[in-house]
Design a protein around this motif. Sequence first.
Motif, PDB file in Angstrom:
ATOM      1  N   LEU A 110       0.797  -1.225   0.000  1.00 56.00           N
ATOM      2  CA  LEU A 110       0.000   0.000   0.000  1.00 56.00           C
ATOM      3  C   LEU A 110       0.834   1.282   0.000  1.00 56.00           C
ATOM      4  O   LEU A 110       0.329   2.348  -0.352  1.00 56.00           O
ATOM      5  CB  LEU A 110      -0.944   0.018   1.209  1.00 56.00           C
ATOM      6  CG  LEU A 110      -2.016  -1.077   1.238  1.00 56.00           C
ATOM      7  CD1 LEU A 110      -2.898  -0.925   2.463  1.00 56.00           C
ATOM      8  CD2 LEU A 110      -2.859  -1.056  -0.032  1.00 56.00           C
ATOM      9  N   THR A 111       2.093   1.186   0.455  1.00 57.65           N
ATOM     10  CA  THR A 111       2.954   2.379   0.421  1.00 57.65           C
ATOM     11  C   THR A 111       4.188   2.049  -0.429  1.00 57.65           C
ATOM     12  O   THR A 111       4.053   1.702  -1.589  1.00 57.65           O
ATOM     13  CB  THR A 111       3.361   2.813   1.849  1.00 57.65           C
ATOM     14  OG1 THR A 111       4.073   1.760   2.501  1.00 57.65           O
ATOM     15  CG2 THR A 111       2.140   3.164   2.669  1.00 57.65           C
ATOM     16  N   GLY A 131       1.742   6.623  -1.508  1.00 55.67           N
ATOM     17  CA  GLY A 131       0.953   5.512  -1.018  1.00 55.67           C
ATOM     18  C   GLY A 131      -0.252   5.996  -0.230  1.00 55.67           C
ATOM     19  O   GLY A 131      -0.514   7.191  -0.117  1.00 55.67           O
ATOM     20  N   SER A 132      -1.007   5.037   0.340  1.00 54.03           N
ATOM     21  CA  SER A 132      -2.249   5.371   1.032  1.00 54.03           C
ATOM     22  C   SER A 132      -2.020   5.643   2.514  1.00 54.03           C
ATOM     23  O   SER A 132      -1.056   5.157   3.106  1.00 54.03           O
ATOM     24  CB  SER A 132      -3.242   4.218   0.879  1.00 54.03           C
ATOM     25  OG  SER A 132      -2.812   3.096   1.627  1.00 54.03           O
ATOM     26  N   ILE A 133      -2.939   6.409   3.101  1.00 51.76           N
ATOM     27  CA  ILE A 133      -2.887   6.692   4.532  1.00 51.76           C
ATOM     28  C   ILE A 133      -3.016   5.392   5.327  1.00 51.76           C
ATOM     29  O   ILE A 133      -2.328   5.187   6.326  1.00 51.76           O
ATOM     30  CB  ILE A 133      -4.011   7.668   4.935  1.00 51.76           C
ATOM     31  CG1 ILE A 133      -3.815   9.019   4.233  1.00 51.76           C
ATOM     32  CG2 ILE A 133      -4.037   7.836   6.448  1.00 51.76           C
ATOM     33  CD1 ILE A 133      -2.529   9.726   4.613  1.00 51.76           C
TER      34      ILE A 133
END
Length: 287
Positions: free
Chosen positions: A82-83, A137-139
């Motif tokens: 995700l990151t 990437g996402s939180i």
Amino acid sequence: MEAKKKSVLLMLVTAFLWSLAGVFIKVIRWEPIPIVCIRCLAAAATMWVFTRKKKVIWSLPLVGAAVSYAAFNYCYVVSTVLTTSANAVMMEYAAPVYVALLSGILLKEKVHKADWICLAAVLSGMLLFLADQLGEGSILGYVISIGNGISFACFNIFLRMMKEGHKEHSVFLGGFLGFFVGIPFTVGHKLPDSTSMIVLLAAGAVMSIGYLLFIKASQNLTAIQSVMLPVIDPVLNPIWVWLAVREVPSAVSLCGASIVLAAVTVRSLVMLHPKEGGSKEGNVQEG
């Protein structure tokens, strides 16, 4: 002292093996949870080869280490997907902070002045690295990545608390735990291509061998040293990913990584010095 030298060198080899994890995950074309599920199974199967003749002696620290190991695998793989690989592995090595805070309370182990100095340098390099990585990437990935360091620190603490039995069983049991937890989220998914499956199985085997070396090396090191010396992993990890999938770290990230590498290199050389290992710090022996 010779035992401690060997442990330092084994820990550095461990870091090299673990540094391959990021590139393995990045080249596998599959969903993150199934990746963890099968990687854990491959790791457990590999560890079974080395522990099949050893009796499992159940204890709370063994269960804690197994759960921490399984949790770490999920946090690490999902946050890598995700990151960025660099972010995931850097957050893993926040573990020395947690270990430094807990080892004195739970393990009665002294954190030496040299360890604190190294830890300060490592943290400064990590903060520089992470500040440059924010936004990629996402939180959710960043939130999950916090669990990397916490779960890895707990794994190490529980290993140190084990007074009987074979510590390798924590990886064996944790691998199967991670596999069974992931089954409901893996069934129904289309299998990856053959190359991805081969890489995935190899990733599990390499990870398991790395933990074998880690457990062996940690016998003559304190808890903080055991989680601090492999910190060259986050320096090498993004390099392999860059070479394989062109996930390029910036100049600022490389600067932060260089600080981490320099700090751990100096600390390793100090530990290999003949003056250390006697009355100054002493060796740590485990049963």
